[in-house]
Motif scaffolding. Structure first.
Motif, PDB file in Angstrom:
ATOM      1  N   SER A   1       1.650  47.858 -19.933  1.00 26.53           N
ATOM      2  CA  SER A   1       2.063  46.508 -20.339  1.00 26.53           C
ATOM      3  C   SER A   1       0.857  46.078 -20.987  1.00 26.53           C
TER       4      SER A   1
ATOM      5  N   ARG B   1       5.309  41.792 -15.276  1.00 22.51           N
ATOM      6  CA  ARG B   1       5.029  43.056 -16.163  1.00 22.51           C
ATOM      7  C   ARG B   1       6.047  44.095 -15.652  1.00 22.51           C
TER       8      ARG B   1
ATOM      9  N   ASP C   1       6.421  47.759 -16.527  1.00 22.66           N
ATOM     10  CA  ASP C   1       5.791  48.933 -15.963  1.00 22.66           C
ATOM     11  C   ASP C   1       6.653  49.517 -14.773  1.00 22.66           C
TER      12      ASP C   1
ATOM     13  N   ILE D   1       9.674  37.372 -16.891  1.00 15.92           N
ATOM     14  CA  ILE D   1       8.589  37.636 -17.828  1.00 15.92           C
ATOM     15  C   ILE D   1       8.339  36.398 -18.792  1.00 15.92           C
TER      16      ILE D   1
ATOM     17  N   THR E   1       6.344  37.598 -23.924  1.00 18.25           N
ATOM     18  CA  THR E   1       6.686  39.015 -23.952  1.00 18.25           C
ATOM     19  C   THR E   1       8.271  38.862 -24.364  1.00 18.25           C
TER      20      THR E   1
END
Length: 467
Positions: free
Chosen positions: A147, A318, A321, A451, A455
């Motif tokens: 990320s 994140r 990920d 998020i 993003t």
């Protein structure tokens, strides 16, 4: 030699032995005193511990019963000194230990009366033990994720690792702050030195000071003979990692500040100033700024520690990920437990992506280990997940029923990330349908997905390009 001379010699021997006994009580290494024929006449407490036998049992026995060496007895009988003589000692449990022996002959009127044997571990073994105890297990390769946040964090670490400046790592519990600290040490010029960690929250307040700075003999009741070095001394030439620095009591914060300024310490109960050559990396999950405002953390210490600030984002920030992390831990635990990798159903993955992960990486690792241990088949469904993750609403229960009818799966260790991108797109579309596509709706959707808004916009742009 007449009787008077014999008695005088005997008294001199007794006097010598008493002096030796008094001196040996101050020596922390194992010591044996033998007569001219090699019979043990005295030991110290360290020798009793290493041989796992009491002094009463050892005195009167021949030294070769406990210490094996081809030339030791010859040195004793001839009254020859020796340094770094390789010997092998046998403990009561049959354990063989390699030691280095320094032999000092005892002479009375030029006559050999015996010898003192000082036993120390060879320097190489000491270094190996120190390295294994205060080494590192993790490197930057163990910081998993691609990320933008993790990529930027890795780049920061590469830039600052070779510096001598103090680092403060912030982040929630379970995000991998110690992994990052070890990575910095591995990449630094100090990587040949020790990496010594201490958790300021795990050690009782009364003991934390002596653990950090060490203590002198007699500093308090129960203090070890000869004193004990603290973590600052043990980390000499390497890195000292102060985990959970926010839990350090205020009076110790003042002492730590002084050490950071002067690079010198004093042991508890001592008066000697000891120079320390260490790099400090501190970490905390607490809001230090709020603690400063409430007089719970020293502002001057904060600025001393916060020279290079690093932030490890929580897993919910994140989530891109997640799949890479699952792959990593699935491979790790399957290899360790001798099992085949599992496949995840799309509904199980959706459940994992929906979860807020309060325990962060540590919780995710536990989840994968749980699945590898308990899942018999090769398909991970919602029912395979831990209870905390699989708690279902009515809508989620419907998803599970659909999953059982039509088991669409995502293979573990895929050649591409197409299917995981598909699941991600579905989650984003559902969130926008619920909250709307205007700016406020997108903000709420990003919050629900765990998020940032930036993003979300980036992912929407990728979705457009793929279509």
């Amino acid at each position: 030699m007449n009787e008077r001379d014999l008695e005088r010699a005997r008294q001199e021997r007794l006097k010598l032995l008493r002096e030796i006994e008094g001196l040996l009580s101050f020596i922390t290494d194992p010591v044996l005193v033998v007569d001219a024929k090699g019979y043990i006449v005295h030991t110290n407490s360290s020798a009793e511990q290493i041989f796992e036998r009491s002094q009463i049992i050892m005195i009167g026995k021949h030294v070769t019963e406990f210490v094996q060496s081809a030339s030791l007895l010859q040195y004793i009988k001839q009254g020859k000194p020796a340094t770094n003589l390789a010997v092998c000692i046998m403990s009561a449990k049959g354990t063989r230990l390699e030691f280095s022996c320094r032999l000092h002959p005892l002479l009375v009127n030029a006559q050999v009366e015996g010898a003192i044997l000082f036993l120390t571990k060879p320097i190489l073994l000491q270094e190996q033990e120190q390295s294994s105890r205060y080494g590192t297990r993790f490197s930057l390769d163990d910081v998993i994720g691609s990320s933008p946040a993790i990529t930027a964090l890795k780049e920061q670490v590469m830039k600052i690792a070779k510096s001598e400046s103090t680092v403060l790592i912030r982040g929630e519990s379970g995000t991998g702050k110690e992994v990052l600290a070890q990575s910095i040490h591995r990449l630094s010029h100090r990587n040949k030195g020790p990496f010594v960690a201490i958790n300021c929250a795990a050690i009782p307040e009364a003991l934390l000071e002596s653990e950090l700075f060490g203590y002198e003999e007699g500093a308090f009741t129960g203090a070890k003979k000869g004193g004990k070095p603290g973590r600052f001394e043990l980390a000499r030439g390497g890195t000292l990692f102060l985990d959970e620095i926010g839990d350090m009591p205020l009076y110790l914060q003042a002492k730590l500040l002084r050490v950071l300024q002067e690079r010198r310490i004093e042991r508890v109960g001592g008066t000697k100033s000891i120079e320390v050559d260490v790099r400090i990396i501190a970490a905390t999950h607490k809001d230090l700024e709020s603690m400063i405002a409430n007089n719970q953390f020293r502002e001057d210490l904060y600025f001393r520690l916060n020279v290079i600030p690093l932030y490890v984002p929580p897993l919910r920030e994140r989530k891109e990920d997640l799949y890479e992390l699952i792959q990593y831990y699935m491979y790790k635990f399957c290899k360790r437990l001798g099992k085949e990798p599992k496949r995840f159903s799309s509904q199980a993955l959706k459940k994992i992506f929906d979860y807020h992960w309060p325990g962060n990486i540590r919780e995710l690792e536990n989840m994968v280990e749980y699945i590898v241990n308990l899942e018999i088949g090769d398909l991970v469904t919602i029912s395979s997940l831990p209870a905390s993750i699989r708690e279902m609403s009515k809508d989620q229960r419907h998803d599970m029923e659909e999953e059982m009818k039509e088991p669409q799966t995502v293979s573990h260790l895929p050649k591409s990330l197409y299917k995981i991108n598909e699941v991600e797109e579905q989650l984003i579309i559902q969130a926008l349908q619920r909250f709307g596509t205007n700016t406020e709706g997108k903000r709420k959707a990003a919050e629900a997905l765990g998020i940032s808004l930036a993003t979300l916009y980036r992912k929407l742009e990728k979705m457009k390009r793929r279509r």
